[in-house]
Design a protein around this motif. Structure first.
Motif, PDB file in Angstrom:
ATOM      1  N   UNK A 134      56.490   9.505  85.692  1.00  0.00           N
ATOM      2  CA  UNK A 134      56.546  10.773  84.966  1.00  0.00           C
ATOM      3  C   UNK A 134      57.278  10.592  83.638  1.00  0.00           C
ATOM      4  N   UNK A 135      56.948  11.457  82.688  1.00  0.00           N
ATOM      5  CA  UNK A 135      57.637  11.426  81.404  1.00  0.00           C
ATOM      6  C   UNK A 135      59.127  11.694  81.578  1.00  0.00           C
ATOM      7  N   UNK A 136      59.470  12.604  82.465  1.00  0.00           N
ATOM      8  CA  UNK A 136      60.872  12.965  82.675  1.00  0.00           C
ATOM      9  C   UNK A 136      61.669  11.788  83.217  1.00  0.00           C
ATOM     10  N   UNK A 137      61.089  11.031  84.145  1.00  0.00           N
ATOM     11  CA  UNK A 137      61.774   9.860  84.705  1.00  0.00           C
ATOM     12  C   UNK A 137      62.065   8.834  83.609  1.00  0.00           C
ATOM     13  N   UNK A 180      66.217  -5.837  82.513  1.00  0.00           N
ATOM     14  CA  UNK A 180      65.908  -6.415  83.821  1.00  0.00           C
ATOM     15  C   UNK A 180      65.669  -5.352  84.882  1.00  0.00           C
ATOM     16  N   UNK A 181      66.475  -4.282  84.869  1.00  0.00           N
ATOM     17  CA  UNK A 181      66.292  -3.287  85.938  1.00  0.00           C
ATOM     18  C   UNK A 181      65.510  -2.061  85.491  1.00  0.00           C
ATOM     19  N   UNK A 182      65.536  -1.760  84.177  1.00  0.00           N
ATOM     20  CA  UNK A 182      64.858  -0.558  83.698  1.00  0.00           C
ATOM     21  C   UNK A 182      63.451  -0.842  83.194  1.00  0.00           C
ATOM     22  N   UNK A 183      63.126  -2.111  82.963  1.00  0.00           N
ATOM     23  CA  UNK A 183      61.800  -2.447  82.465  1.00  0.00           C
ATOM     24  C   UNK A 183      60.666  -1.887  83.311  1.00  0.00           C
ATOM     25  N   UNK A 184      60.684  -2.088  84.630  1.00  0.00           N
ATOM     26  CA  UNK A 184      59.596  -1.565  85.462  1.00  0.00           C
ATOM     27  C   UNK A 184      59.578  -0.039  85.561  1.00  0.00           C
ATOM     28  N   UNK A 185      60.698   0.616  85.234  1.00  0.00           N
ATOM     29  CA  UNK A 185      60.787   2.068  85.362  1.00  0.00           C
ATOM     30  C   UNK A 185      60.292   2.777  84.107  1.00  0.00           C
ATOM     31  N   UNK A 186      60.766   2.314  82.940  1.00  0.00           N
ATOM     32  CA  UNK A 186      60.421   3.006  81.692  1.00  0.00           C
ATOM     33  C   UNK A 186      59.909   2.072  80.602  1.00  0.00           C
ATOM     34  N   UNK A 207      52.872   9.499  75.545  1.00  0.00           N
ATOM     35  CA  UNK A 207      54.273   9.427  75.952  1.00  0.00           C
ATOM     36  C   UNK A 207      55.207   8.862  74.901  1.00  0.00           C
ATOM     37  N   UNK A 208      54.739   8.699  73.666  1.00  0.00           N
ATOM     38  CA  UNK A 208      55.584   8.089  72.634  1.00  0.00           C
ATOM     39  C   UNK A 208      56.839   8.919  72.373  1.00  0.00           C
ATOM     40  N   UNK A 213      62.755  10.331  71.501  1.00  0.00           N
ATOM     41  CA  UNK A 213      63.820  11.269  71.857  1.00  0.00           C
ATOM     42  C   UNK A 213      64.884  10.629  72.737  1.00  0.00           C
ATOM     43  N   UNK A 214      64.463   9.927  73.804  1.00  0.00           N
ATOM     44  CA  UNK A 214      65.420   9.358  74.751  1.00  0.00           C
ATOM     45  C   UNK A 214      66.424   8.417  74.105  1.00  0.00           C
ATOM     46  N   UNK A 215      65.977   7.370  73.409  1.00  0.00           N
ATOM     47  CA  UNK A 215      66.924   6.456  72.770  1.00  0.00           C
ATOM     48  C   UNK A 215      67.801   7.116  71.712  1.00  0.00           C
TER      49      UNK A 215
END
Length: 246
Positions: A134-137, A180-186, A207-208, A213-215
């Protein structure tokens, strides 16, 4: 009649001197994105030969190298979110933000364009970011890991009490850990320019907004969080000297 004075142009050396930070950001961001996205392309082509860990190490190593290479010229922001975050807490002049951001996005676009040109045909793979779930995740993950990254950057780059000589190692290691841990998630972008460049080259914008916004929000939060903790501006040696005299 008074003859017109010839129009004087500033010497090339002066122009280059005043634009050095922008040129440094252009080169540094280009090499960062070229190396990182190149590793992703090779990993796809060679059926996971590089692996998630390898890709994370490439991104972190590229950041570390560029920090040591151009940090003394431009600050080695190589990331619009970092530039905006520094400006938001008065660690960087707002008037220079547009130039830095344009240079960073242009460099990312050129780097991914170069990769697509070199690795055409069956090697042509989209190396941008789009939320796997999801975009929110993805938004939450990008915000948190960029907060973490900017927290570290603000410490080693702006606080005299931190070990400045190891700034590149600290920042690069943080990128590796996050990727390493966030790559597969986002996708672990942590950098709007890194995501905008491939989106423009491949015309893929799904989803761009998440990776802009997030960073940006995370980086501003990380910079302000560390500045809140910095309750004293004295160097460490002065603090230790004062404690030894008590």
């Amino acid at each position: 009649m008074t003859p017109k004075m010839p129009r004087l142009h500033p010497p090339l050396s002066l122009v280059i001197s005043t634009k050095r930070p922008l040129i440094a950001e252009l080169f540094a961001t280009y090499f960062l994105v070229f190396a990182g996205c190149g590793a992703i392309t090779v990993n796809i082509d060679k059926k996971n030969l590089v692996g998630q860990t390898g890709i994370a190490i490439v991104w972190g190593s590229a950041v570390m190298v560029m920090v040591y290479t151009v940090g003394h010229v431009s600050g080695a922001h190589i990331n619009p979110a970092v530039t905006i975050a520094f400006a938001s807490c008065k660690r960087f002049p707002w008037k220079q933000v547009p130039g830095y951001v344009i240079a960073q996005i242009l460099a990312s676009t050129l780097a991914t364009g170069t990769l697509r040109l070199i690795l055409s045909g069956k090697h042509d793979h989209f190396v941008g970011n789009s939320p796997p779930g999801s975009d929110l995740q993805s938004l939450a993950m990008e915000t948190i890991i960029t907060f973490y990254l900017m927290f570290v950057i603000t410490s080693v780059a702006t606080d005299d009490r931190a070990t400045g000589q190891l700034a590149g190692v600290a920042i690069g290691s943080t990128v590796v850990l996050n990727a390493m841990f966030a790559g597969p998630i986002s996708g672990a972008s942590m950098n709007p320019a890194r995501s905008i460049g491939p989106a423009v080259v491949w015309n893929e914008y799904k989803g761009l907004w998440v990776y802009i916004l997030g960073p940006t929000v995370g980086a501003i939060g990380g910079a302000w969080a560390y500045n809140t903790l910095r309750f004293i501006d004295k160097p460490l040696k002065e603090i230790m000297k004062g404690e030894s005299q008590q």
